[in-house]
Structure formats: structure tokens, C-alpha cells
Design a protein around this motif. Structure first.
Motif, PDB file in Angstrom:
ATOM      1  N   SER A 103      44.632  57.250  48.702  1.00 29.00           N
ATOM      2  CA  SER A 103      43.414  57.526  49.451  1.00 29.00           C
ATOM      3  C   SER A 103      43.464  56.738  50.747  1.00 29.00           C
ATOM      4  O   SER A 103      44.522  56.250  51.150  1.00 29.00           O
ATOM      5  CB  SER A 103      42.197  57.122  48.603  1.00 29.00           C
ATOM      6  N   THR A 104      42.319  56.590  51.405  1.00 25.65           N
ATOM      7  CA  THR A 104      42.267  55.830  52.649  1.00 25.65           C
ATOM      8  C   THR A 104      41.278  54.688  52.494  1.00 25.65           C
ATOM      9  O   THR A 104      40.076  54.891  52.570  1.00 25.65           O
ATOM     10  CB  THR A 104      41.841  56.731  53.823  1.00 25.65           C
ATOM     11  N   PRO A 105      41.747  53.461  52.236  1.00 23.96           N
ATOM     12  CA  PRO A 105      43.164  53.093  52.105  1.00 23.96           C
ATOM     13  C   PRO A 105      43.677  53.363  50.697  1.00 23.96           C
ATOM     14  O   PRO A 105      42.874  53.495  49.764  1.00 23.96           O
ATOM     15  CB  PRO A 105      43.136  51.591  52.387  1.00 23.96           C
ATOM     16  N   PRO A 106      44.989  53.417  50.516  1.00 21.41           N
ATOM     17  CA  PRO A 106      45.537  53.546  49.159  1.00 21.41           C
ATOM     18  C   PRO A 106      45.311  52.253  48.386  1.00 21.41           C
ATOM     19  O   PRO A 106      45.261  51.170  48.965  1.00 21.41           O
ATOM     20  CB  PRO A 106      47.026  53.807  49.404  1.00 21.41           C
ATOM     21  N   LEU A 107      45.172  52.397  47.074  1.00 22.02           N
ATOM     22  CA  LEU A 107      44.916  51.230  46.229  1.00 22.02           C
ATOM     23  C   LEU A 107      45.988  51.098  45.166  1.00 22.02           C
ATOM     24  O   LEU A 107      46.315  52.075  44.483  1.00 22.02           O
ATOM     25  CB  LEU A 107      43.540  51.337  45.550  1.00 22.02           C
ATOM     26  N   ALA A 108      46.536  49.898  45.033  1.00 19.21           N
ATOM     27  CA  ALA A 108      47.471  49.554  43.957  1.00 19.21           C
ATOM     28  C   ALA A 108      46.987  48.236  43.376  1.00 19.21           C
ATOM     29  O   ALA A 108      47.272  47.162  43.902  1.00 19.21           O
ATOM     30  CB  ALA A 108      48.895  49.444  44.492  1.00 19.21           C
ATOM     31  N   LEU A 109      46.223  48.299  42.275  1.00 12.43           N
ATOM     32  CA  LEU A 109      45.489  47.147  41.762  1.00 12.43           C
ATOM     33  C   LEU A 109      45.917  46.740  40.357  1.00 12.43           C
ATOM     34  O   LEU A 109      45.234  45.971  39.693  1.00 12.43           O
ATOM     35  CB  LEU A 109      43.985  47.458  41.770  1.00 12.43           C
ATOM     36  N   GLY A 110      47.065  47.236  39.904  1.00 15.50           N
ATOM     37  CA  GLY A 110      47.502  46.939  38.552  1.00 15.50           C
ATOM     38  C   GLY A 110      47.717  45.457  38.319  1.00 15.50           C
ATOM     39  O   GLY A 110      48.181  44.730  39.195  1.00 15.50           O
ATOM     40  N   ASP A 111      47.353  45.002  37.106  1.00 16.67           N
ATOM     41  CA  ASP A 111      47.484  43.592  36.737  1.00 16.67           C
ATOM     42  C   ASP A 111      48.465  43.483  35.578  1.00 16.67           C
ATOM     43  O   ASP A 111      48.258  44.101  34.535  1.00 16.67           O
ATOM     44  CB  ASP A 111      46.126  43.027  36.327  1.00 16.67           C
ATOM     45  N   PRO A 112      49.537  42.691  35.716  1.00 16.45           N
ATOM     46  CA  PRO A 112      50.552  42.610  34.657  1.00 16.45           C
ATOM     47  C   PRO A 112      50.040  41.978  33.367  1.00 16.45           C
ATOM     48  O   PRO A 112      50.715  42.063  32.336  1.00 16.45           O
ATOM     49  CB  PRO A 112      51.649  41.749  35.299  1.00 16.45           C
ATOM     50  N   ARG A 113      48.878  41.348  33.389  1.00 13.40           N
ATOM     51  CA  ARG A 113      48.327  40.764  32.170  1.00 13.40           C
ATOM     52  C   ARG A 113      47.764  41.815  31.222  1.00 13.40           C
ATOM     53  O   ARG A 113      47.522  41.530  30.052  1.00 13.40           O
ATOM     54  CB  ARG A 113      47.251  39.738  32.540  1.00 13.40           C
ATOM     55  N   VAL A 114      47.563  43.020  31.721  1.00 12.83           N
ATOM     56  CA  VAL A 114      47.066  44.120  30.892  1.00 12.83           C
ATOM     57  C   VAL A 114      48.230  44.680  30.082  1.00 12.83           C
ATOM     58  O   VAL A 114      49.232  45.122  30.641  1.00 12.83           O
ATOM     59  CB  VAL A 114      46.427  45.222  31.750  1.00 12.83           C
ATOM     60  N   LYS A 115      48.113  44.677  28.757  1.00 10.36           N
ATOM     61  CA  LYS A 115      49.202  45.099  27.877  1.00 10.36           C
ATOM     62  C   LYS A 115      48.988  46.468  27.246  1.00 10.36           C
ATOM     63  O   LYS A 115      49.934  47.042  26.682  1.00 10.36           O
ATOM     64  CB  LYS A 115      49.400  44.067  26.766  1.00 10.36           C
ATOM     65  N   ALA A 116      47.780  47.007  27.314  1.00 14.31           N
ATOM     66  CA  ALA A 116      47.500  48.344  26.766  1.00 14.31           C
ATOM     67  C   ALA A 116      46.252  48.875  27.444  1.00 14.31           C
ATOM     68  O   ALA A 116      45.394  48.095  27.897  1.00 14.31           O
ATOM     69  CB  ALA A 116      47.315  48.288  25.245  1.00 14.31           C
ATOM     70  N   MET A 117      46.129  50.206  27.526  1.00 11.89           N
ATOM     71  CA  MET A 117      45.025  50.815  28.256  1.00 11.89           C
ATOM     72  C   MET A 117      44.472  52.007  27.487  1.00 11.89           C
ATOM     73  O   MET A 117      45.218  52.832  26.973  1.00 11.89           O
ATOM     74  CB  MET A 117      45.497  51.255  29.643  1.00 11.89           C
ATOM     75  N   LEU A 118      43.142  52.100  27.410  1.00  8.49           N
ATOM     76  CA  LEU A 118      42.438  53.217  26.780  1.00  8.49           C
ATOM     77  C   LEU A 118      41.518  53.852  27.805  1.00  8.49           C
ATOM     78  O   LEU A 118      40.639  53.188  28.366  1.00  8.49           O
ATOM     79  CB  LEU A 118      41.616  52.713  25.583  1.00  8.49           C
ATOM     80  N   ALA A 119      41.709  55.148  28.078  1.00 14.59           N
ATOM     81  CA  ALA A 119      40.886  55.876  29.040  1.00 14.59           C
ATOM     82  C   ALA A 119      40.151  57.001  28.328  1.00 14.59           C
ATOM     83  O   ALA A 119      40.768  57.971  27.891  1.00 14.59           O
ATOM     84  CB  ALA A 119      41.746  56.435  30.172  1.00 14.59           C
TER      85      ALA A 119
END
Length: 394
Positions: free
Chosen positions: A223-239
Motif C-alpha cells: 500500500s502507500t506506504p507499504p507495511l512489513a511489521l512481522g515480529d520474529p517472536r510470534v511462533k503461530a498465527m490464527l486468523a
């Protein structure tokens, strides 16, 4: 990719001796292990209703609520759950207390949009009066709930014209502040000492919260601006109710390329977005564009957008259900909610059987990837399901 449809009715195994004349044995029907049934877990739930975490970067406090097991040996994995638009740090209690009772410390942030849903609903309903919930006396014919869900926009997601990159970044920043403050929480709340495993952290969310969770786990926006906000402490994700490819969210087919952690995407056959193009099939594109390796998709039959909250919404006809699905004791086969199944006027939880299915699958995922439980991993197999859930793995 294996595809199978799943019935999540819980089946009690009745042991019986085989007769001498028996030549063949019928294969066992797909079922859940009783430990993943409708019941709460064995641990009582402790609650810290409100805690303030200081974010020096934004010069503000982030309010959170915390629930933790009071029984059992810690440390326990941590689940940070982001509510949908307008939700508070006390929303989704039916999910949070359930996970906690099975040995998780659950933390919910109070995002900046908390409490704004009612005002947004009022504004949108003034613009679209046809989406107002009709009076009971005006209901002359019974509408097909699938048709209603498809043709009426989900007003709870019609927010993307005003929730943009600054708000997306702020929501993820709330998650980061929690991750940065775990030591402080243990200092300020002695009841948490020895409870939290800082190395086993999952992030989940529903609706706008699913978008937040995906970004925190490594999904990017173009997007404007592009976002890359991943955190390496996150080990699993539920959406839950994830967004698919969409220009107004900055999501392209490449957005999930760096989503490397184990991820479960959940939607329902009545889980429509802000307009008719945002279908359950659209939501599954998040899973389809994620790289292979511990990625799962569960599509629950008859689940609408608000079924994932565990509560009746009152936000429109598309969120009504006239009858509950049966909740069956896996040990006896007894239907536990027979009376409420026949009662159309019971308030509160909407379609408890379907919601029970949702939280059971979510617990299986957390147990498999935050606790490394072999029995849970065995249940993340499409061959275990048939009927009311479509389950995919890659």
C-alpha cells in the motif's frame, strides 16, 4: 493439497467384543478426541481485568486484559488476541476463557478503535436503511439465511475507507508493546510470575483483528506506504475471518509470501465481507497464497462473520439463527442442549454448536504448534474430518 469435508459431531466410542462370525471390521468414523470437546478445561481462570503498558515510542499507554490458569505447572504459552473493529480488551470472552482453561495465558489489547463500532453502525445504517434489522411484526416470510448473508453487506467490515495504514500500524504496535512488556507484567503482577513462556507466543484475531494478526506474523501490505511489521517472536498465527487479496487493504497475492509461521485460517460458509465480492471464497485466498508448510484452512458450515465472537450480534438479520446445532457429550452420546435447540427465543450465544466447533479446532491448532502435543497434531489431518467442516492443509 488434500481436501475432505468434516462433521464435527463428537462421537463416543462404544467398546464391544467382536463376535466369532465377524469377518471384517468397519473403519472408525472421523471424530474428535474427548479432550477437545465442548467442555471448559480443568484449570480455573484468573483475571487481571485491566493493566496499563507504557509505549514510550507513541507516548501513550496501552490497556490490556489478561487471563491466566490458576492450576497446573507453568510456564504456559501466551496467546495475544486482537479483537475486531470496535472490540475491547474484554471482547471474545467465550474464546479467551476457554483457551485459558486449557493452559494458556491470554492477553487482549484495547485498540484505539475500541468502542467505535456503534457509531460506525449508526452512520452506515443511515446511509443504507435497508440493512436495518426489521421488527418482528414485519417478518412475513422466513428468509433463507444463506441468501441474506450473501446479499447484505457486513457492516462490521465496511470500515476500510477510514482505517488506513496509520491505524494498521498502530494496531500491530499494540501487539509489539505487549511482547516488549512481558517482564514488566511479571514485576507488576506477582500472580503472573512463572506463568508466561516468553518463547511460545501465538497471535490471533478476528475480522480486523485477523488483519492485525496476519501483519504481526509476517504478512505484508503493498500500500502507500507499504507495511512489513512481522515480529520474529510470534511462533503461530490464527486468523478468524481473514481478509483475502484486496486493493483497499494493500493485499496482493505476494502479501503472504513471508508468512512462515504455522497459521490457521478460519471462515464460514456465511462469512461475507463488506460487499458481495468479499465471499468466503475470497477469504480463503489468504491461505491459498501463503507458502506451504504448517498452513491450515477450516471452513465451517453455516458459520457467519459474528459466529466467531460466540455471541449473538443484533447487527442484522444475517446474524440470526433460528435453531442451535446439537452439542453432544462424546462419552454418552447425550444431546446436552435439546431444550434450547427447540427454543427460538433463547438470547445470548448464537449457534452454540457451530461456535463449539470453532473453538475446538482453534485449541487443536494452538496445542499442536505452541505445546507440540502429538494428539493435537494428529487431528490437523483432513482425513479426520467430514461433513460440516472443510479442512485443508499444505
Amino acid at each position: 493439497m488434500k481436501r475432505v469435508f468434516v462433521t464435527l459431531a463428537l462421537i463416543a466410542a462404544a467398546g464391544c467384543a467382536s463376535s466369532p462370525q465377524q469377518k471384517t471390521q468397519q473403519p472408525a468414523a472421523p471424530s474428535y478426541a474427548p479432550s477437545y470437546a465442548f467442555e471448559m478445561g480443568s484449570s480455573p481462570v484468573g483475571v487481571i481485568a485491566s493493566a496499563l503498558l507504557r509505549d514510550a515510542t507513541r507516548n501513550k499507554d496501552v490497556e490490556v486484559s489478561i487471563e491466566y490458569p490458576t492450576r497446573g505447572t507453568g510456564p504456559f504459552p501466551i496467546i495475544i488476541f486482537s479483537p475486531g473493529y470496535g472490540g475491547s480488551s474484554h471482547s471474545y470472552e467465550a474464546l479467551i476463557s476457554y483457551w485459558t482453561s486449557y493452559g494458556y495465558v491470554c492477553i487482549r489489547p484495547m485498540h484505539a478503535d475500541s468502542g467505535k463500532l456503534r457509531d460506525t453502525m449508526n452512520d452506515l445504517l443511515q446511509m443504507h436503511p435497508e440493512d436495518r434489522r426489521p421488527n418482528r411484526r414485519d417478518r412475513t416470510t422466513q428468509q433463507n439465511p444463506d441468501t441474506v448473508a450473501r446479499t447484505r453487506p457486513n457492516l462490521a467490515e465496511a470500515i476500510w475507507d477510514k482505517e488506513r495504514e496509520p491505524q494498521w500500524r498502530d494496531r500491530v504496535r499494540d501487539i509489539t508493546v505487549i511482547l516488549d512488556s512481558l517482564n514488566d507484567l511479571e514485576k507488576n503482577y506477582p500472580e503472573l510470575v512463572g506463568k508466561m513462556d516468553h518463547n511460545r507466543i501465538g497471535v490471533g484475531g478476528h475480522s480486523y483483528g485477523a488483519f492485525t494478526a496476519m501483519l504481526a506474523a509476517g504478512t505484508k501490505t503493498f500500500s502507500t506506504p507499504p507495511l512489513a511489521l512481522g515480529d520474529p517472536r510470534v511462533k503461530a498465527m490464527l486468523a478468524m475471518s481473514p481478509q483475502g487479496v484486496a486493493a483497499n487493504r494493500g493485499l496482493t497475492a505476494e502479501s503472504w509470501r513471508d508468512l512462515k509461521v504455522p497459521s490457521l485460517f478460519m471462515t464460514g460458509t456465511r462469512d461475507f465481507g463488506a460487499n458481495e465480492t468479499e465471499t468466503p471464497e475470497w477469504r480463503r485466498t489468504a491461505f491459498e497464497n501463503a507458502p506451504a508448510g504448517d498452513k491450515y484452512l477450516a471452513i465451517v458450515k453455516n458459520a457467519s462473520h459474528m459466529t466467531f465472537t460466540g455471541m449473538a450480534s443484533g447487527l442484522g438479520e444475517q446474524y440470526q439463527t433460528n435453531r442451535e446445532a446439537p452439542i453432544t457429550d462424546p462419552r454418552t452420546g447425550q444431546v446436552l442442549n435439546r431444550d434450547t435447540m427447540a427454543n427460538d427465543r433463547v438470547p445470548g450465544i448464537s449457534d452454540r454448536g457451530t461456535f463449539g466447533t470453532i473453538r475446538s479446532i482453534s485449541l487443536i491448532f494452538w496445542d499442536a504448534h505452541l505445546k507440540d502435543k502429538k494428539d493435537a497434531k494428529a487431528l490437523l489431518d483432513p482425513a479426520k474430518y467430514s461433513g460440516s467442516v472443510e479442512f485443508l492443509r499444505k
